[in-house]
Design a protein around this motif. Structure first.
Motif, PDB file in Angstrom:
ATOM      1  N   SER A  64      79.161  25.377  -0.360  1.00 46.61           N
ATOM      2  CA  SER A  64      78.369  24.150  -0.418  1.00 46.61           C
ATOM      3  C   SER A  64      77.537  23.981   0.849  1.00 46.61           C
ATOM      4  CB  SER A  64      79.273  22.936  -0.611  1.00 46.61           C
ATOM      5  OG  SER A  64      79.960  23.040  -1.830  1.00 46.61           O
ATOM      6  N   ASP A 181      75.729  23.683  -7.675  1.00 47.51           N
ATOM      7  CA  ASP A 181      77.015  23.753  -6.986  1.00 47.51           C
ATOM      8  C   ASP A 181      78.084  23.154  -7.908  1.00 47.51           C
ATOM      9  OD1 ASP A 181      79.078  23.915  -5.207  1.00 47.51           O
ATOM     10  OD2 ASP A 181      78.061  22.859  -3.567  1.00 47.51           O
ATOM     11  N   GLU A 182      78.834  24.013  -8.547  1.00 49.11           N
ATOM     12  CA  GLU A 182      79.874  23.627  -9.505  1.00 49.11           C
ATOM     13  C   GLU A 182      79.363  22.702 -10.619  1.00 49.11           C
ATOM     14  OE1 GLU A 182      83.785  22.968  -7.982  1.00 49.11           O
ATOM     15  OE2 GLU A 182      83.157  23.471  -5.956  1.00 49.11           O
TER      16      GLU A 182
END
Ligand code: ATP
Ligand code: MG
Length: 324
Positions: A64, A181-182
């Motif tokens: 991240s 991101d995810e």
């Protein structure tokens, strides 16, 4: 064409080391001790236009943090980043025009607005021409199946519905690069599938470059052709996904059912994982022996009634990398 270039990127966070207890809290008020956390230690890589790259690694690896630096939200401590030839830090406005970012853990939508109103607002923020906006929105509504949700306030959407909204919001200005991101965290199978289809569609149609972080290796396998694996702030693997998987997962699993229960296996070509009555799970190094050799050797020792061989999968490969 090189679209994203990271050159010896480092990110240190300075965090206050908290002393414990009442007295500690008092001491913290006056002089808190600072410690450095090297979240990203030294990362260099290049990503080409149109690639879908899986950026994976264990919790706390620095994924991240890297995405935040690439999207200009954070500054690297040292090293340089170029996105389309520009620095996301120095030329933030320019860079952002061509960037879509989704953080699965955090909404970027406006909680109290209806989804449709959110898009209207983004249209103004990005100064999108009406015609372009209508065309893109129409397309996103179709691909992401947003029609039923347009008039619902964001706070009332389920996680999966909201995530579709997040993706639409990130793609409304038709960026050439998408950082995810995810994006599938906490979603059910159908919602995950919808998001995967969407990513593939955008990539196929518009050559959108995608950098994807996910702990769901299914996402990674279904979407990415290249993997960058990061551990403790450094890249430990970077290459075609198939190559990494076959190199790292040197074992194959063999699951046997035998006629009589066994206590142990003496064949030295296999490593026994588990025996339960007449069922045996073992693994063998498929660079050293073929499956046929192993099965033949085992057949000398016991009467095999059924068997299956499992190919190495990305999970085996990844856990090897994380633990090496
Ligand atoms: N704002 C912050 N301040 C201080 N330390 C931070 C901050 N953000 C992240 N860190 C630390 O930096 C390291 C990397 O964090 P990062 O969030 O980049 O990991 P990640 O790879 O995204 O992990 P995850 O898979 O859990 O999301 C961790 O040790 C984390 O504790
Ligand atoms: Mg993270």
């Amino acid at each position: 064409m090189e679209q994203i270039v990271l050159d010896h990127v480092v990110k240190e966070y300075i965090v206050a080391k908290k002393k414990k207890g009442m007295l500690g809290a008092l001491v913290n008020l006056f002089h808190s001790e600072k410690i450095r956390v090297e979240a990203v230690k030294d990362i260099s890589c290049t990503i080409e236009k149109g690639e879908i790259v899986g950026y994976i690694g264990p919790n706390g690896a620095g994924k991240s943090t890297t995405i935040k630096m690439m999207s200009g939200i954070m500054h690297p401590t040292s090293g340089s980043i170029l996105v389309n030839g520009l620095s996301p830090q120095k030329n933030r406005k320019e860079v952002v025009k061509n960037l879509g970012v989704v953080f699965g853990q955090r909404t970027q939508l406006y909680w109290d607005l209806r989804l449709g109103e959110t898009f209207e607002l983004l249209k103004r923020i990005y100064r999108l021409p009406e015609e372009q906006y209508q065309r893109t929105l129409e397309e996103l509504r179709n691909v992401l199946g947003l029609d039923q949700f347009m008039d619902i306030p964001v706070r009332q959407l389920s996680l999966g519905q909201r995530m579709r909204g997040e993706l639409a919001a990130a793609m409304l200005h038709e960026p050439g690069i998408l950082f995810l991101d995810e994006p599938t965290i906490g979603l059910d199978i159908d919602a995950k599938q919808a998001i995967r289809d969407f990513i593939l569609e955008m990539n196929r149609k518009k050559k959108t470059t995608v950098i994807l972080t996910s702990h769901d290796l299914d996402d990674v396998m279904k979407l990415c052709t290249r993997l960058i694996v990061i551990n403790k702030g450094v890249i430990v693997e970077d290459g075609p996904i198939d190559e990494i998987v076959s190199r790292m997962a040197t074992y194959r699993m063999l699951i046997l059912e035998v006629a009589e229960p066994v206590q142990e296996v003496s064949c030295d070509q296999v490593e026994v994982m588990k025996i339960e009555g007449r069922k045996i799970w073992c693994k063998f190094d498929h660079h050293a022996h073929t499956a046929a050799e192993v099965i033949h050797a085992l057949g000398e020792e016991m009467k095999i009634v059924d068997l299956s061989v499992r190919e190495p999968d990305v999970e085996d490969a990844i856990s090897n990398i994380y633990h090496s």
